[in-house]
Each structure stands twice: as C-alpha cells, then as structure tokens.
Scaffold this motif. Structure first.
Motif, PDB file in Angstrom:
ATOM      1  N   THR A  43      15.199   1.980   6.766  1.00  0.00           N
ATOM      2  CA  THR A  43      16.480   2.528   6.349  1.00  0.00           C
ATOM      3  C   THR A  43      16.709   3.886   6.995  1.00  0.00           C
ATOM      4  O   THR A  43      15.839   4.760   6.938  1.00  0.00           O
ATOM      5  CB  THR A  43      16.523   2.701   4.811  1.00  0.00           C
ATOM      6  OG1 THR A  43      16.261   1.442   4.215  1.00  0.00           O
ATOM      7  CG2 THR A  43      17.888   3.203   4.367  1.00  0.00           C
ATOM      8  N   GLY A  44      17.899   4.072   7.600  1.00  0.00           N
ATOM      9  CA  GLY A  44      18.215   5.340   8.222  1.00  0.00           C
ATOM     10  C   GLY A  44      18.446   6.430   7.195  1.00  0.00           C
ATOM     11  O   GLY A  44      19.031   6.198   6.132  1.00  0.00           O
ATOM     12  N   LEU A  45      17.967   7.620   7.491  1.00  0.00           N
ATOM     13  CA  LEU A  45      18.134   8.748   6.586  1.00  0.00           C
ATOM     14  C   LEU A  45      19.603   9.128   6.444  1.00  0.00           C
ATOM     15  O   LEU A  45      20.050   9.523   5.368  1.00  0.00           O
ATOM     16  CB  LEU A  45      17.328   9.947   7.107  1.00  0.00           C
ATOM     17  CG  LEU A  45      17.400  11.231   6.273  1.00  0.00           C
ATOM     18  CD1 LEU A  45      16.853  10.986   4.876  1.00  0.00           C
ATOM     19  CD2 LEU A  45      16.628  12.363   6.971  1.00  0.00           C
ATOM     20  N   SER A  46      20.370   8.986   7.516  1.00  0.00           N
ATOM     21  CA  SER A  46      21.792   9.335   7.466  1.00  0.00           C
ATOM     22  C   SER A  46      22.545   8.448   6.487  1.00  0.00           C
ATOM     23  O   SER A  46      23.412   8.929   5.740  1.00  0.00           O
ATOM     24  CB  SER A  46      22.408   9.218   8.861  1.00  0.00           C
ATOM     25  OG  SER A  46      22.263   7.900   9.363  1.00  0.00           O
ATOM     26  N   PHE A  47      22.221   7.158   6.441  1.00  0.00           N
ATOM     27  CA  PHE A  47      22.877   6.241   5.503  1.00  0.00           C
ATOM     28  C   PHE A  47      22.582   6.646   4.062  1.00  0.00           C
ATOM     29  O   PHE A  47      23.479   6.717   3.223  1.00  0.00           O
ATOM     30  CB  PHE A  47      22.419   4.804   5.756  1.00  0.00           C
ATOM     31  CG  PHE A  47      22.927   3.818   4.748  1.00  0.00           C
ATOM     32  CD1 PHE A  47      24.208   3.298   4.855  1.00  0.00           C
ATOM     33  CD2 PHE A  47      22.133   3.411   3.684  1.00  0.00           C
ATOM     34  CE1 PHE A  47      24.689   2.392   3.920  1.00  0.00           C
ATOM     35  CE2 PHE A  47      22.603   2.511   2.746  1.00  0.00           C
ATOM     36  CZ  PHE A  47      23.886   1.994   2.866  1.00  0.00           C
ATOM     37  N   THR A  48      21.326   6.913   3.775  1.00  0.00           N
ATOM     38  CA  THR A  48      20.941   7.308   2.420  1.00  0.00           C
ATOM     39  C   THR A  48      21.615   8.612   2.012  1.00  0.00           C
ATOM     40  O   THR A  48      22.102   8.751   0.880  1.00  0.00           O
ATOM     41  CB  THR A  48      19.417   7.466   2.332  1.00  0.00           C
ATOM     42  OG1 THR A  48      18.789   6.250   2.740  1.00  0.00           O
ATOM     43  CG2 THR A  48      18.989   7.808   0.916  1.00  0.00           C
ATOM     44  N   THR A  49      21.682   9.561   2.920  1.00  0.00           N
ATOM     45  CA  THR A  49      22.291  10.863   2.620  1.00  0.00           C
ATOM     46  C   THR A  49      23.777  10.729   2.353  1.00  0.00           C
ATOM     47  O   THR A  49      24.303  11.269   1.373  1.00  0.00           O
ATOM     48  CB  THR A  49      22.066  11.836   3.793  1.00  0.00           C
ATOM     49  OG1 THR A  49      20.661  11.964   4.045  1.00  0.00           O
ATOM     50  CG2 THR A  49      22.659  13.197   3.482  1.00  0.00           C
ATOM     51  N   VAL A  50      24.455   9.982   3.222  1.00  0.00           N
ATOM     52  CA  VAL A  50      25.911   9.827   3.075  1.00  0.00           C
ATOM     53  C   VAL A  50      26.265   9.102   1.787  1.00  0.00           C
ATOM     54  O   VAL A  50      27.134   9.543   1.021  1.00  0.00           O
ATOM     55  CB  VAL A  50      26.488   9.083   4.294  1.00  0.00           C
ATOM     56  CG1 VAL A  50      27.949   8.681   4.035  1.00  0.00           C
ATOM     57  CG2 VAL A  50      26.406   9.942   5.533  1.00  0.00           C
ATOM     58  N   THR A  51      25.599   7.990   1.508  1.00  0.00           N
ATOM     59  CA  THR A  51      25.930   7.225   0.307  1.00  0.00           C
ATOM     60  C   THR A  51      25.583   7.996  -0.959  1.00  0.00           C
ATOM     61  O   THR A  51      26.293   7.902  -1.963  1.00  0.00           O
ATOM     62  CB  THR A  51      25.199   5.875   0.310  1.00  0.00           C
ATOM     63  OG1 THR A  51      23.781   6.089   0.482  1.00  0.00           O
ATOM     64  CG2 THR A  51      25.714   4.991   1.427  1.00  0.00           C
ATOM     65  N   THR A  52      24.502   8.776  -0.928  1.00  0.00           N
ATOM     66  CA  THR A  52      24.149   9.594  -2.092  1.00  0.00           C
ATOM     67  C   THR A  52      25.226  10.641  -2.363  1.00  0.00           C
ATOM     68  O   THR A  52      25.609  10.878  -3.520  1.00  0.00           O
ATOM     69  CB  THR A  52      22.796  10.281  -1.876  1.00  0.00           C
ATOM     70  OG1 THR A  52      21.783   9.289  -1.690  1.00  0.00           O
ATOM     71  CG2 THR A  52      22.433  11.149  -3.072  1.00  0.00           C
ATOM     72  N   MET A  53      25.740  11.257  -1.317  1.00  0.00           N
ATOM     73  CA  MET A  53      26.800  12.247  -1.481  1.00  0.00           C
ATOM     74  C   MET A  53      28.066  11.609  -2.026  1.00  0.00           C
ATOM     75  O   MET A  53      28.748  12.184  -2.891  1.00  0.00           O
ATOM     76  CB  MET A  53      27.088  12.926  -0.143  1.00  0.00           C
ATOM     77  CG  MET A  53      25.971  13.839   0.358  1.00  0.00           C
ATOM     78  SD  MET A  53      26.347  14.563   1.973  1.00  0.00           S
ATOM     79  CE  MET A  53      27.852  15.470   1.584  1.00  0.00           C
ATOM     80  N   LEU A  54      28.389  10.411  -1.562  1.00  0.00           N
ATOM     81  CA  LEU A  54      29.589   9.717  -2.050  1.00  0.00           C
ATOM     82  C   LEU A  54      29.462   9.371  -3.532  1.00  0.00           C
ATOM     83  O   LEU A  54      30.397   9.566  -4.306  1.00  0.00           O
ATOM     84  CB  LEU A  54      29.836   8.445  -1.233  1.00  0.00           C
ATOM     85  CG  LEU A  54      30.172   8.631   0.250  1.00  0.00           C
ATOM     86  CD1 LEU A  54      30.398   7.275   0.905  1.00  0.00           C
ATOM     87  CD2 LEU A  54      31.392   9.519   0.424  1.00  0.00           C
ATOM     88  N   VAL A  55      28.287   8.857  -3.905  1.00  0.00           N
ATOM     89  CA  VAL A  55      28.078   8.462  -5.301  1.00  0.00           C
ATOM     90  C   VAL A  55      28.087   9.667  -6.226  1.00  0.00           C
ATOM     91  O   VAL A  55      28.610   9.616  -7.348  1.00  0.00           O
ATOM     92  CB  VAL A  55      26.755   7.684  -5.440  1.00  0.00           C
ATOM     93  CG1 VAL A  55      26.448   7.410  -6.911  1.00  0.00           C
ATOM     94  CG2 VAL A  55      26.815   6.381  -4.665  1.00  0.00           C
TER      95      VAL A  55
END
Length: 310
Positions: free
Chosen positions: A132-144
């Motif tokens: 899993t890419g770190l950028s995906f996790t970071t972006v989705t966490t910020m959105l949630v």
C-alpha cells in the motif's frame, strides 16, 4: 430463503425500530423539563391561551391515550401544526424534504466520483507493487478526518467568498449545490476509496480474473465487466452504513450554505422553540433513514442473491 421472505423479515426487523422512533419523538414534548406549553410559548402566556394550547396538543389526556392519538395521526399523515406559522408540519416537510434528498444524493455522487478513480488507481498500482502506498493512506486519512461542517466552511470561504466561482448561499442555480455536495462527499470519499481499493484488489486476485488476463482479455474490459461488478457489493454495504451519517451531515451543511432543505427548517424551528414542528420534522428524518436502510438491504440482496440464504 426466497426474496419475498427476505424482504418480509427485513420489514419485521424495521418495525420495532420505527416504533422506538415514534416513542422518542412523542416524548420530545411530553417529557421536557417544566410545562411544555411554557417552553413553547413562554412564561408570560395568558392562562386561558395556555389551556387552549394544552388542549390542542392533547396534553390533558392520559399519557397512553396521547401516544395512541399521536400514532393514529402519524399513520394518517398528520405530523401536527407549527405553533408559530400555524402551517401543517407535513406541508413544510413535503416542501423542504426533496431539497435535502437532492443534496444527500449529490453528496453520494460526489463521493463516488472522487473515490472510484482514487481507489481503482491505487489498487491497480498496489497490485503490481504488492504493498500500500503511503500517499494513498495519508490522503484518505485526511479526507476521513475532516468534519463536513469544517470542510463546508473552508469551501465556502475559498470558492465562494475569495474566488467567487460558486454561490455562497441559496439554491438559485445548479452551481449552488456543488460546494455543499463536495462538503458531504469528500469525507465519504476517503472511506469509499479504501473500500474500493480493497474490493478491487480482492477481485483482481481471484483465479477467474487471473485466467482471463492470461488468455489475453484487455485490462479495460476485464476491469469493467469482471472486476468492478464483483467489487461493487462492499461499496453498497458502506453506503447503507454511511447514509444516516450523510443525511445528518446534510442537515448541518444546509445551514452553512442556506440550502432550503429540511435541516435549515429544523434548526430554525429549534431556535424559535417550535416544538411541534421539531417533533414532526425529526420524526420524518428518523423514519426516512430506516426506510433507506431497508431499501439498501433489498438492493444488496438483489446484487448478491447469497445474502440471507443462511
């Protein structure tokens, strides 16, 4: 289990929840601290007027009689009468509810339009990298993690006040719904993107998909005809869980953008202590959430006939 039996069982499960909602909304007026009439109309009300209002609200009857009268009125579509405007609450709901449903649907659409490409692209990339890419996790966490009311304030400040791209309030054109829909859809997109990614990764790893890829089926056709249909069920499940939160968020976002929906009406009725109106409006919202969840359960069963067979 047959489809009819499945629907009947879901309806039977929904009925007790609907009765609980009726009891809670019934208690809103009867169990407020002090005299409900004084809470609604103030302490300096003429005694005769107060007695007339108490009679109008049925507060002189025994509590059980009041509840069954309330239940009978609701079943006949009578949600009471606004104390201040003297307008039937059912008429107010019929006028404002479509706007709230429109905004909620727009929020769902915005969430899907944002989450599908993010989730699919991340899944296809991570399927090759096997991580899993770190950028995906970071972006989705910020959105949630971003509350919809805070996001609505930021969107209104940037795109309506400073850039003046969209209207800041009202519902006079199609562009008026863009910012409130994004305020609802962006936090939802963060959750949906994760579900889409996980579902697509699961579908891509299935044997029949690997077989189709091995025989030369183009990736776009494989994705649209085989992967996405199999990955859609968790997304529908998420919508059924998140719909109540999304509708509640719509009620709040409406006030920020002065959207003429039921949320604006509810907060206005609360501010004016119009408890009969608040009672009817909240009852409709609660029953609507139950009805939509029931509908999504049925749709879920249609998409996957295996549901409810055990």
């Amino acid at each position: 289990m047959s489809f009819v039996r499945f629907v009947a069982r879901r309806v039977l499960v929904t009925v007790p929840a609907a009765l609980a909602v009726l009891v809670i909304t019934f208690a809103m007026i009867r169990l407020v601290p002090g005299d409900p009439v004084q809470v609604i109309a103030g302490t300096n009300l003429d005694p005769q007027v107060a007695e007339d209002l108490r009679e109008q609200l049925g507060l002189n009857e025994p509590l059980l009689v009041q509840f069954f009268t309330y239940l009978q009125n609701v079943l006949h579509g009578d949600l009471g009468t606004s104390f201040l405007t003297r307008q039937p609450v059912a008429d107010v709901v019929a006028e404002r509810l479509p706007n709230t449903l429109l905004l909620t649907a727009a929020g769902v659409l915005a969430g899907l339009l944002l989450s599908l490409p993010i989730g699919i692209a991340s899944a296809l990339r991570d399927a090759k990298r096997r991580r899993t890419g770190l950028s995906f996790t970071t972006v989705t966490t910020m959105l949630v993690a971003t509350p919809d009311f805070l996001l609505a304030t930021v969107l209104a400040t940037v795109f309506a006040v400073y850039l003046q791209i969209f209207p800041v309030a009202g519902a006079e054109s199609w562009s008026s719904i863009v910012l409130p829909a994004l305020a609802l859809g962006i936090p939802l997109a963060g959750i949906q993107a994760r579900v889409v990614r996980a579902s697509v990764l699961d579908a891509v790893g299935r044997p029949f998909v690997r077989t189709l890829r091995a025989v030369g089926v183009p990736q776009r056709r494989l994705l649209t005809r085989n992967v996405l249909p199999n990955a859609s069920i968790p997304v529908v499940t998420l919508l059924s869980v998140e719909f109540g939160r999304l509708l509640a968020g719509a009620l709040i976002v409406e006030n920020i953008f002065s959207w003429p929906g039921l949320g604006t009406t509810i907060f206005d009725s609360i501010g004016r202590r119009d408890l009969p109106a608040v009672q009817g409006e909240i009852l409709v919202v609660a029953l609507l959430i139950l009805a939509i969840n029931l509908l999504i359960d049925v749709v879920y069963r249609i998409i996957d006939p295996r549901i409810g067979l055990s």
